[in-house]
Design an enzyme around this catalytic site. Structure first.
Site, mmCIF file in Angstrom:
data_model
loop_
_atom_site.group_PDB
_atom_site.id
_atom_site.type_symbol
_atom_site.label_atom_id
_atom_site.label_comp_id
_atom_site.label_asym_id
_atom_site.label_seq_id
_atom_site.Cartn_x
_atom_site.Cartn_y
_atom_site.Cartn_z
ATOM 1 N N GLU A 75 -4.541 -10.005 1.907
ATOM 2 C CA GLU A 75 -4.201 -9.884 3.330
ATOM 3 C C GLU A 75 -5.352 -10.288 4.259
ATOM 4 O O GLU A 75 -5.800 -9.496 5.087
ATOM 5 C CB GLU A 75 -3.731 -8.455 3.637
ATOM 6 C CG GLU A 75 -2.495 -8.086 2.829
ATOM 7 C CD GLU A 75 -2.031 -6.651 3.036
ATOM 8 O OE1 GLU A 75 -2.565 -5.955 3.913
ATOM 9 O OE2 GLU A 75 -1.120 -6.229 2.299
ATOM 10 N N ASN B 63 -3.552 -12.955 -2.165
ATOM 11 C CA ASN B 63 -2.251 -12.283 -2.045
ATOM 12 C C ASN B 63 -2.013 -11.936 -0.581
ATOM 13 O O ASN B 63 -2.933 -11.509 0.121
ATOM 14 C CB ASN B 63 -2.347 -11.000 -2.895
ATOM 15 C CG ASN B 63 -1.042 -10.273 -3.085
ATOM 16 O OD1 ASN B 63 -0.034 -10.883 -3.434
ATOM 17 N ND2 ASN B 63 -1.047 -8.955 -2.868
ATOM 18 N N HIS C 296 7.662 -8.278 0.942
ATOM 19 C CA HIS C 296 8.253 -7.066 1.533
ATOM 20 C C HIS C 296 9.288 -7.579 2.539
ATOM 21 O O HIS C 296 8.985 -7.784 3.714
ATOM 22 C CB HIS C 296 7.176 -6.226 2.225
ATOM 23 C CG HIS C 296 6.149 -5.691 1.273
ATOM 24 N ND1 HIS C 296 6.463 -4.774 0.286
ATOM 25 C CD2 HIS C 296 4.823 -5.935 1.127
ATOM 26 C CE1 HIS C 296 5.375 -4.483 -0.413
ATOM 27 N NE2 HIS C 296 4.371 -5.183 0.079
ATOM 28 N N GLU D 142 4.944 -7.952 -4.769
ATOM 29 C CA GLU D 142 5.211 -6.591 -4.274
ATOM 30 C C GLU D 142 6.638 -6.475 -3.748
ATOM 31 O O GLU D 142 6.878 -5.930 -2.665
ATOM 32 C CB GLU D 142 4.215 -6.230 -3.160
ATOM 33 C CG GLU D 142 2.764 -6.369 -3.565
ATOM 34 C CD GLU D 142 1.777 -5.951 -2.477
ATOM 35 O OE1 GLU D 142 2.181 -5.360 -1.468
ATOM 36 O OE2 GLU D 142 0.566 -6.236 -2.645
ATOM 37 N N ASP E 155 10.108 -5.712 -2.380
ATOM 38 C CA ASP E 155 11.090 -4.710 -1.947
ATOM 39 C C ASP E 155 11.847 -5.319 -0.777
ATOM 40 O O ASP E 155 11.324 -6.174 -0.072
ATOM 41 C CB ASP E 155 10.461 -3.345 -1.614
ATOM 42 C CG ASP E 155 9.267 -3.406 -0.685
ATOM 43 O OD1 ASP E 155 9.195 -4.314 0.161
ATOM 44 O OD2 ASP E 155 8.391 -2.522 -0.793
HETATM 45 O O1 G3I Z 1 -5.109 9.550 -2.052
HETATM 46 C C1 G3I Z 1 -4.824 10.258 -0.850
HETATM 47 C C2 G3I Z 1 -4.801 11.727 -1.109
HETATM 48 O O2 G3I Z 1 -6.080 12.131 -1.519
HETATM 49 C C3 G3I Z 1 -4.327 12.445 0.159
HETATM 50 O O3 G3I Z 1 -4.211 13.802 -0.111
HETATM 51 C C4 G3I Z 1 -2.999 11.899 0.641
HETATM 52 C C5 G3I Z 1 -2.538 12.562 1.918
HETATM 53 O O4 G3I Z 1 -1.870 11.641 2.759
HETATM 54 O O5 G3I Z 1 -3.128 10.532 0.860
HETATM 55 C C6 G3I Z 1 -3.488 9.807 -0.299
HETATM 56 O O6 G3I Z 1 -3.622 8.474 0.005
HETATM 57 C C7 G3I Z 1 -2.419 7.747 0.232
HETATM 58 C C8 G3I Z 1 -2.311 6.660 -0.808
HETATM 59 O O7 G3I Z 1 -1.212 5.841 -0.514
HETATM 60 C C9 G3I Z 1 -2.187 7.221 -2.224
HETATM 61 O O8 G3I Z 1 -1.018 7.965 -2.330
HETATM 62 C C10 G3I Z 1 -2.493 7.162 1.617
HETATM 63 O O9 G3I Z 1 -2.430 8.194 2.589
HETATM 64 C C11 G3I Z 1 -1.362 6.187 1.830
HETATM 65 O O10 G3I Z 1 -1.563 5.512 3.075
HETATM 66 C C12 G3I Z 1 -1.355 5.170 0.715
HETATM 67 O O11 G3I Z 1 -0.287 4.265 0.959
HETATM 68 C C13 G3I Z 1 -0.306 3.092 0.189
HETATM 69 C C14 G3I Z 1 -0.603 1.890 1.097
HETATM 70 O O12 G3I Z 1 -0.519 0.696 0.344
HETATM 71 C C15 G3I Z 1 -1.999 1.940 1.686
HETATM 72 O O13 G3I Z 1 -2.965 1.727 0.712
HETATM 73 C C16 G3I Z 1 1.063 2.926 -0.437
HETATM 74 O O14 G3I Z 1 1.253 3.973 -1.395
HETATM 75 C C17 G3I Z 1 1.168 1.567 -1.134
HETATM 76 O O15 G3I Z 1 2.480 1.343 -1.565
HETATM 77 C C18 G3I Z 1 0.783 0.464 -0.157
HETATM 78 O O16 G3I Z 1 0.797 -0.761 -0.850
HETATM 79 C C19 G3I Z 1 0.452 -1.906 -0.067
HETATM 80 C C20 G3I Z 1 -0.265 -2.887 -0.977
HETATM 81 O O17 G3I Z 1 -1.374 -2.266 -1.580
HETATM 82 C C21 G3I Z 1 -0.708 -4.144 -0.215
HETATM 83 N N1 G3I Z 1 0.429 -4.745 0.457
HETATM 84 C C22 G3I Z 1 1.226 -3.843 1.308
HETATM 85 C C23 G3I Z 1 1.681 -2.623 0.517
HETATM 86 C C24 G3I Z 1 2.557 -1.717 1.379
HETATM 87 O O18 G3I Z 1 1.836 -1.165 2.437
#
Ligand code: G3I
Length: 330
Positions: free
Chosen positions: A157, A199, A236, A264, A266
């Site tokens: 990104e 990516n 997406h 990715e 969906d």
């Molecule tokens: O790990 C912390 C945890 O310690 C905490 O207690 C909790 C409370 O909110 O948050 C946890 O982190 C979360 C993480 O996912 C792990 O579950 C973040 O808040 C949350 O924002 C994060 O979301 C991920 C997002 O990327 C941001 O990294 C999504 O699961 C994931 O599906 C999404 O994937 C991204 C790809 O990597 C890149 N392309 C877009 C795609 C969708 O956004």
């Protein structure tokens, strides 16, 4: 009730109950693996997952039966792996890697250089210090899993919607365009056998500025000898966007990379037509190595309210799954 307990309970029940939809679904999945159908075409169908999913519900069973590749949804991101400078926590990523190897799945590493989920200590570094930190991060993660990870999203990104490098993002703003060369050259030197990807999202239409911009930049970088093997289109998608997806893969493939991948997937609403269109786009594009769904079931998706995946809350395959399987096998 745990899913395995439910299955065992049903197995002990009379025949009339044995034919329940849940049992049929599990039998159908083992027989009708999306990945096996893709493998017959020389490609894979994978999914994003992580330890929290693999140890919950029926995810592990479904992935074992249906998917041939896994991408860590969060466990290999910078905030999960190097929260403080040069202190690495790789257990989450390691769980995924060991599970994949034990279950004969290939792995896409995700992701080494990304502005999001980036700890504050990195973005506040000077330009020379951020370059050193980027190299150290890439070398440490890729060395840890050297020979085990087939594809790596090295850079994630980095373009804006106009298809140019986004100057507001930390690596670009501190290092300039050079960060692309540094990231890919470091990755290649660390694990020469891994396929190295750039990516991005919104690479879904052939003539959209971001898609053509990505293709043009990659073509230029390849001309400079930067070792980029593939472009990942995250996919997406909005409802209806499957229709133009083949053209997007063509634009990306024409950049001169040796492979492209749907990384990715969906789709809002998960219509069968959209899913089949994306499957068709990959199958018909010689350079497309495979498709990765961004999760197994709707409630676990990052866009859960759009029901964008192929399995519902009860882990039942949805219409899109049947339609894709039928397309791949007839
Ligand atoms: O790990 C912390 C945890 O310690 C905490 O207690 C909790 C409370 O909110 O948050 C946890 O982190 C979360 C993480 O996912 C792990 O579950 C973040 O808040 C949350 O924002 C994060 O979301 C991920 C997002 O990327 C941001 O990294 C999504 O699961 C994931 O599906 C999404 O994937 C991204 C790809 O990597 C890149 N392309 C877009 C795609 C969708 O956004």
């Amino acid at each position: 009730m745990r899913y395995s307990a439910l299955i065992l309970g049903l197995m002990a029940a009379p025949l009339a109950v044995m034919a329940s939809p849940v049992v049929e679904v599990m039998e159908r999945q083992s027989a009708n693996s999306l990945d096996a159908a893709m493998k017959a075409k020389g490609k894979y169908w994978g999914t994003a997952t992580d330890q929290n999913r693999l140890t919950a519900g029926s995810n592990a069973k479904i992935i074992q039966a249906n998917f041939g590749q896994v991408t860590p949804e969060n466990s290999m991101k910078w905030d999960a792996t190097e929260k403080s400078s040069n202190t690495f926590s790789l257990d989450g990523g390691n769980y995924l890697v060991e599970w994949a190897i034990a279950n004969n799945k290939t792995i896409r590493g995700h992701t080494l250089c990304w502005h999001s989920q980036l700890p504050g200590w990195v973005s506040s570094l000077s330009s020379s210090a951020i370059e050193a930190a980027l190299k150290n991060h890439i070398i440490t993660l890729m060395t840890k899993w050297k020979g085990k990870i087939m594809h790596w999203d090295v850079v994630n990104e980095v373009l804006n919607e106009q298809g140019q490098l986004d100057t507001s993002k930390p690596f670009m703003s501190k290092m300039g365009e050079k960060f692309i060369k540094v990231a890919f050259e470091t990755a290649r030197a660390t694990d020469p056998d891994a396929k190295l990807y750039i990516n991005d999202y919104n690479l879904d239409q052939g003539s959209y500025a971001k898609t053509t911009g990505m293709a043009n930049l990659v073509k230029k970088w390849l001309g400079q000898g930067i070792p980029i093997d593939g472009i990942g289109s995250q996919a997406h998608l909005q409802s209806g966007q499957g229709a133009g997806f083949a053209a997007a893969l063509t634009t990306l493939a024409n950049s001169g990379v040796s492979e492209v991948a749907v990384t990715e997937l969906d789709i809002v609403g998960a219509s069968s037509t959209d899913y089949v269109n994306v499957a068709k786009a990959c199958v018909q594009q010689k350079k497309c190595v495979g498709i990765t769904s961004w999760g197994v079931r709707d409630p676990d998706s990052w866009r859960a309210s759009n029901n964008p995946l192929m399995f519902d809350a009860q882990y039942k395959p949805k219409a899109a799954y049947d339609a894709v399987y039928k397309y791949l096998t007839t």
